[in-house]
Design a protein around this motif. Structure first.
Motif, PDB file in Angstrom:
ATOM      1  N   LYS A 247      33.612  49.840  53.454  1.00 39.54           N
ATOM      2  CA  LYS A 247      32.974  48.568  53.789  1.00 39.54           C
ATOM      3  C   LYS A 247      33.129  48.276  55.284  1.00 39.54           C
ATOM      4  N   GLU A 248      34.261  48.683  55.861  1.00 43.40           N
ATOM      5  CA  GLU A 248      34.488  48.480  57.291  1.00 43.40           C
ATOM      6  C   GLU A 248      33.480  49.258  58.132  1.00 43.40           C
ATOM      7  N   GLN A 249      33.209  50.513  57.725  1.00 45.39           N
ATOM      8  CA  GLN A 249      32.196  51.300  58.433  1.00 45.39           C
ATOM      9  C   GLN A 249      30.840  50.632  58.331  1.00 45.39           C
ATOM     10  N   LYS A 250      30.509  50.148  57.164  1.00 44.35           N
ATOM     11  CA  LYS A 250      29.234  49.449  56.973  1.00 44.35           C
ATOM     12  C   LYS A 250      29.155  48.241  57.901  1.00 44.35           C
ATOM     13  N   ASN A 251      30.242  47.481  58.004  1.00 47.05           N
ATOM     14  CA  ASN A 251      30.248  46.299  58.866  1.00 47.05           C
ATOM     15  C   ASN A 251      30.064  46.661  60.335  1.00 47.05           C
ATOM     16  N   TRP A 252      30.692  47.760  60.776  1.00 49.46           N
ATOM     17  CA  TRP A 252      30.507  48.213  62.152  1.00 49.46           C
ATOM     18  C   TRP A 252      29.062  48.614  62.393  1.00 49.46           C
ATOM     19  N   TRP A 253      28.499  49.398  61.494  1.00 51.10           N
ATOM     20  CA  TRP A 253      27.104  49.815  61.642  1.00 51.10           C
ATOM     21  C   TRP A 253      26.179  48.601  61.619  1.00 51.10           C
ATOM     22  N   TRP A 254      26.452  47.645  60.742  1.00 52.55           N
ATOM     23  CA  TRP A 254      25.636  46.427  60.670  1.00 52.55           C
ATOM     24  C   TRP A 254      25.640  45.729  62.028  1.00 52.55           C
ATOM     25  N   PHE A 255      26.830  45.565  62.605  1.00 53.00           N
ATOM     26  CA  PHE A 255      26.964  44.901  63.906  1.00 53.00           C
ATOM     27  C   PHE A 255      26.156  45.625  64.982  1.00 53.00           C
ATOM     28  N   PHE A 256      26.360  46.940  65.115  1.00 55.97           N
ATOM     29  CA  PHE A 256      25.674  47.696  66.162  1.00 55.97           C
ATOM     30  C   PHE A 256      24.166  47.765  65.928  1.00 55.97           C
ATOM     31  N   LEU A 257      23.762  48.011  64.695  1.00 60.48           N
ATOM     32  CA  LEU A 257      22.323  48.069  64.409  1.00 60.48           C
ATOM     33  C   LEU A 257      21.646  46.739  64.700  1.00 60.48           C
ATOM     34  N   GLN A 258      22.241  45.666  64.231  1.00 63.79           N
ATOM     35  CA  GLN A 258      21.653  44.342  64.448  1.00 63.79           C
ATOM     36  C   GLN A 258      21.521  44.047  65.948  1.00 63.79           C
ATOM     37  N   ARG A 259      22.562  44.329  66.685  1.00 64.72           N
ATOM     38  CA  ARG A 259      22.552  44.066  68.131  1.00 64.72           C
ATOM     39  C   ARG A 259      21.472  44.868  68.844  1.00 64.72           C
ATOM     40  N   PHE A 260      21.427  46.178  68.590  1.00 66.08           N
ATOM     41  CA  PHE A 260      20.502  47.022  69.338  1.00 66.08           C
ATOM     42  C   PHE A 260      19.070  46.944  68.807  1.00 66.08           C
ATOM     43  N   ILE A 261      18.875  46.637  67.538  1.00 67.24           N
ATOM     44  CA  ILE A 261      17.517  46.391  67.032  1.00 67.24           C
ATOM     45  C   ILE A 261      16.947  45.148  67.703  1.00 67.24           C
ATOM     46  N   ASN A 262      17.732  44.078  67.768  1.00 70.51           N
ATOM     47  CA  ASN A 262      17.273  42.843  68.421  1.00 70.51           C
ATOM     48  C   ASN A 262      16.938  43.080  69.887  1.00 70.51           C
ATOM     49  N   GLU A 263      17.788  43.803  70.602  1.00 69.08           N
ATOM     50  CA  GLU A 263      17.513  44.113  72.012  1.00 69.08           C
ATOM     51  C   GLU A 263      16.254  44.952  72.163  1.00 69.08           C
ATOM     52  N   ALA A 264      16.074  45.945  71.292  1.00 71.92           N
ATOM     53  CA  ALA A 264      14.892  46.802  71.365  1.00 71.92           C
ATOM     54  C   ALA A 264      13.617  46.010  71.093  1.00 71.92           C
ATOM     55  N   LYS A 265      13.669  45.081  70.153  1.00 70.06           N
ATOM     56  CA  LYS A 265      12.480  44.268  69.848  1.00 70.06           C
ATOM     57  C   LYS A 265      12.153  43.329  70.996  1.00 70.06           C
ATOM     58  N   LYS A 266      13.167  42.762  71.654  1.00 72.24           N
ATOM     59  CA  LYS A 266      12.916  41.907  72.816  1.00 72.24           C
ATOM     60  C   LYS A 266      12.277  42.708  73.943  1.00 72.24           C
ATOM     61  N   THR A 267      12.808  43.895  74.203  1.00 72.51           N
ATOM     62  CA  THR A 267      12.268  44.757  75.245  1.00 72.51           C
ATOM     63  C   THR A 267      10.838  45.158  74.925  1.00 72.51           C
ATOM     64  N   HIS A 268      10.586  45.505  73.669  1.00 68.94           N
ATOM     65  CA  HIS A 268       9.247  45.905  73.242  1.00 68.94           C
ATOM     66  C   HIS A 268       8.265  44.738  73.394  1.00 68.94           C
ATOM     67  N   ALA A 269       8.673  43.531  72.988  1.00 68.43           N
ATOM     68  CA  ALA A 269       7.804  42.353  73.102  1.00 68.43           C
ATOM     69  C   ALA A 269       7.503  42.044  74.559  1.00 68.43           C
ATOM     70  N   LEU A 270       8.495  42.132  75.426  1.00 69.61           N
ATOM     71  CA  LEU A 270       8.292  41.890  76.850  1.00 69.61           C
ATOM     72  C   LEU A 270       7.349  42.920  77.445  1.00 69.61           C
TER      73      LEU A 270
END
Length: 133
Positions: A94-117
């Motif tokens: 579950k800890e690994q899942k939580n780490w992946w969730w954190f990193f994926l969420q962060r970098f997906i959001n950044e990628a979508k902002k960059t793509h929209a811009l």
């Protein structure tokens, strides 16, 4: 690799079990700031790349929320969606899942902002000129 003046960098990697339908296979994930690479599990000290997905095309959901299950597998799983495909990614803990969730969420959001811009700037030459000055 240099994309839009931003360097691609490695974030995290690790083993995962991918489930599609009833089939479950062991794979390995590599997360960079703008892409997710899915490879086969290590064999003879080599990985074979199966998929490379731009993070700006990804959506994610907690498998435990969607399945309404609280079993050990659901609590360790994330569903990733991208055009035409989706998989359940089950991590070892579950800890690994939580780490992946954190990193994926962060970098997906950044990628979508960059793509929209980028899309906005491609459509607006005047805005692009103002951003440069």
């Amino acid at each position: 690799m240099l994309l839009d003046g931003m360097r691609e960098f490695f974030v995290v990697q690790g083993p995962v079990a991918l489930k599609r339908g009833w089939r479950r296979k062991k794979h390995h994930l590599f997360l960079c700031n703008d892409i997710l690479v899915i490879s086969n599990n290590i064999h003879k000290k080599k990985f074979k790349i199966k998929k490379v997905i731009l993070l700006s095309y990804l959506w994610m959901s907690d498998y435990a929320d969607l399945s309404r299950g609280h079993n050990s597998t659901a609590c360790k799983s994330i569903i990733l969606f991208w055009p035409k495909e989706n998989f359940v990614f089950t991590f070892c803990t579950k800890e690994q899942k939580n780490w992946w969730w954190f990193f994926l969420q962060r970098f997906i959001n950044e990628a979508k902002k960059t793509h929209a811009l980028r899309m906005l700037m491609e459509g607006e030459p005047e805005l692009r000129q103002r951003m440069r000055s």
